[in-house]
Design a protein around this motif. Sequence first.
Motif, PDB file in Angstrom:
ATOM      1  N   MET A  39      32.671  -5.304 -11.417  1.00  0.00           N
ATOM      2  CA  MET A  39      31.832  -4.114 -11.251  1.00  0.00           C
ATOM      3  C   MET A  39      30.639  -4.363 -10.327  1.00  0.00           C
ATOM      4  SD  MET A  39      33.012  -1.741 -13.326  1.00  0.00           S
ATOM      5  CE  MET A  39      34.082  -1.580 -14.729  1.00  0.00           C
ATOM      6  N   VAL A  40      30.315  -3.316  -9.557  1.00  0.00           N
ATOM      7  CA  VAL A  40      29.089  -3.291  -8.768  1.00  0.00           C
ATOM      8  C   VAL A  40      28.109  -2.410  -9.544  1.00  0.00           C
ATOM      9  CG1 VAL A  40      28.014  -2.639  -6.582  1.00  0.00           C
ATOM     10  CG2 VAL A  40      30.333  -3.595  -6.611  1.00  0.00           C
ATOM     11  N   ILE A  41      26.935  -2.968  -9.829  1.00  0.00           N
ATOM     12  CA  ILE A  41      25.961  -2.304 -10.702  1.00  0.00           C
ATOM     13  C   ILE A  41      24.678  -2.005  -9.931  1.00  0.00           C
ATOM     14  CG2 ILE A  41      24.564  -2.544 -12.800  1.00  0.00           C
ATOM     15  CD1 ILE A  41      26.711  -4.441 -13.874  1.00  0.00           C
ATOM     16  N   LEU A  42      24.106  -0.854 -10.215  1.00  0.00           N
ATOM     17  CA  LEU A  42      22.796  -0.477  -9.707  1.00  0.00           C
ATOM     18  C   LEU A  42      21.844  -0.393 -10.890  1.00  0.00           C
ATOM     19  CD1 LEU A  42      20.693   0.682  -7.727  1.00  0.00           C
ATOM     20  CD2 LEU A  42      21.771   2.925  -8.078  1.00  0.00           C
ATOM     21  N   ASP A  43      20.770  -1.153 -10.838  1.00  0.00           N
ATOM     22  CA  ASP A  43      19.700  -1.095 -11.843  1.00  0.00           C
ATOM     23  C   ASP A  43      18.538  -0.362 -11.199  1.00  0.00           C
ATOM     24  OD1 ASP A  43      17.889  -1.504 -13.893  1.00  0.00           O
ATOM     25  OD2 ASP A  43      17.829  -3.688 -13.694  1.00  0.00           O
ATOM     26  N   ILE A  44      18.413   0.927 -11.538  1.00  0.00           N
ATOM     27  CA  ILE A  44      17.377   1.771 -10.940  1.00  0.00           C
ATOM     28  C   ILE A  44      16.056   1.531 -11.661  1.00  0.00           C
ATOM     29  CG2 ILE A  44      16.873   4.136 -11.655  1.00  0.00           C
ATOM     30  CD1 ILE A  44      17.534   3.617  -8.485  1.00  0.00           C
ATOM     31  N   ALA A  45      14.986   1.340 -10.919  1.00  0.00           N
ATOM     32  CA  ALA A  45      13.669   0.954 -11.453  1.00  0.00           C
ATOM     33  C   ALA A  45      13.792  -0.401 -12.147  1.00  0.00           C
ATOM     34  CB  ALA A  45      13.106   2.029 -12.375  1.00  0.00           C
ATOM     35  N   SER A  46      14.249  -1.360 -11.388  1.00  0.00           N
ATOM     36  CA  SER A  46      14.549  -2.695 -11.920  1.00  0.00           C
ATOM     37  C   SER A  46      13.314  -3.482 -12.334  1.00  0.00           C
ATOM     38  CB  SER A  46      15.360  -3.490 -10.895  1.00  0.00           C
ATOM     39  OG  SER A  46      14.683  -3.554  -9.656  1.00  0.00           O
ATOM     40  N   GLY A  47      12.146  -3.016 -11.962  1.00  0.00           N
ATOM     41  CA  GLY A  47      10.916  -3.651 -12.418  1.00  0.00           C
ATOM     42  C   GLY A  47      10.840  -5.123 -12.072  1.00  0.00           C
ATOM     43  N   GLU A  48      10.439  -5.913 -13.029  1.00  0.00           N
ATOM     44  CA  GLU A  48      10.217  -7.349 -12.835  1.00  0.00           C
ATOM     45  C   GLU A  48      11.483  -8.071 -12.397  1.00  0.00           C
ATOM     46  OE1 GLU A  48       9.943 -11.593 -13.959  1.00  0.00           O
ATOM     47  OE2 GLU A  48      11.350 -10.088 -14.693  1.00  0.00           O
ATOM     48  N   SER A  56      19.699   2.840 -15.951  1.00  0.00           N
ATOM     49  CA  SER A  56      18.361   3.388 -15.732  1.00  0.00           C
ATOM     50  C   SER A  56      17.667   3.441 -17.083  1.00  0.00           C
ATOM     51  CB  SER A  56      18.447   4.785 -15.119  1.00  0.00           C
ATOM     52  OG  SER A  56      17.147   5.342 -15.025  1.00  0.00           O
ATOM     53  N   PHE A  57      16.885   2.434 -17.344  1.00  0.00           N
ATOM     54  CA  PHE A  57      16.237   2.321 -18.650  1.00  0.00           C
ATOM     55  C   PHE A  57      14.749   2.631 -18.553  1.00  0.00           C
ATOM     56  CE2 PHE A  57      19.758  -0.931 -19.250  1.00  0.00           C
ATOM     57  CZ  PHE A  57      20.591  -0.015 -19.884  1.00  0.00           C
ATOM     58  N   GLU A  58      14.342   3.667 -19.298  1.00  0.00           N
ATOM     59  CA  GLU A  58      12.930   4.047 -19.388  1.00  0.00           C
ATOM     60  C   GLU A  58      12.339   4.255 -17.990  1.00  0.00           C
ATOM     61  OE1 GLU A  58      11.921   4.308 -22.925  1.00  0.00           O
ATOM     62  OE2 GLU A  58      14.093   4.104 -22.776  1.00  0.00           O
ATOM     63  N   THR A  59      13.021   5.088 -17.205  1.00  0.00           N
ATOM     64  CA  THR A  59      12.619   5.371 -15.823  1.00  0.00           C
ATOM     65  C   THR A  59      12.220   6.821 -15.629  1.00  0.00           C
ATOM     66  OG1 THR A  59      14.210   3.732 -15.038  1.00  0.00           O
ATOM     67  CG2 THR A  59      13.414   5.320 -13.416  1.00  0.00           C
ATOM     68  N   ILE A  60      13.058   7.715 -16.107  1.00  0.00           N
ATOM     69  CA  ILE A  60      12.952   9.128 -15.754  1.00  0.00           C
ATOM     70  C   ILE A  60      11.621   9.761 -16.172  1.00  0.00           C
ATOM     71  CG2 ILE A  60      14.094  10.130 -17.791  1.00  0.00           C
ATOM     72  CD1 ILE A  60      15.755  11.754 -15.578  1.00  0.00           C
ATOM     73  N   GLU A  61      11.014   9.239 -17.217  1.00  0.00           N
ATOM     74  CA  GLU A  61       9.736   9.786 -17.680  1.00  0.00           C
ATOM     75  C   GLU A  61       8.556   9.393 -16.783  1.00  0.00           C
ATOM     76  OE1 GLU A  61      10.377   5.873 -19.749  1.00  0.00           O
ATOM     77  OE2 GLU A  61      11.637   7.622 -19.333  1.00  0.00           O
TER      78      GLU A  61
END
Length: 165
Positions: free
Chosen positions: A36-45, A103-108
Amino acid sequence: MEFTGERFVPSLTGAIELEHMNRYYFVINQMYLENMVILDIASGEGYGSNLLAQHAKYVYGVDISSETIKHSSSKYIKENLRYIEGDATKIPIENNSIDVVVSFETIEHHDKHIEMIKEIKRVLKPNGILFISSPDKLNYSDRPMSKNEFHVKELYYEEFQNLIS
């Protein structure tokens, strides 16, 4: 990277560490990611993208902060991992190229929710999968009568569900 309250950093321990790490381990334990190719949006640290890269074919960590991207790129170095500066509403990734978006804890943290979801849909392959989380405004802010200074627009459960639908 120093903890400011906006982004989780791995030096923190306790419940906050468990919450953040568990999100990534949830993905790892739900799917066979090797191809799999994965995108981590708002990857932070960068800790989560790095963790995913231990299991995936390739991982892109995208974050809006150039400082964060510089930090991540120098701390987490793998052949199958790349950090890119970019906005969740203008993802610098090709159409239909991603198998899994996290996308974890990003949209807010912004108010362009529809634009973000459209961008995620654009980069996902036709059978791609989205793992997304956001705090429920009722339980996170309303009931405890608190406000997170970094949250621009929190959603109630029903609003979040309707957006994703």
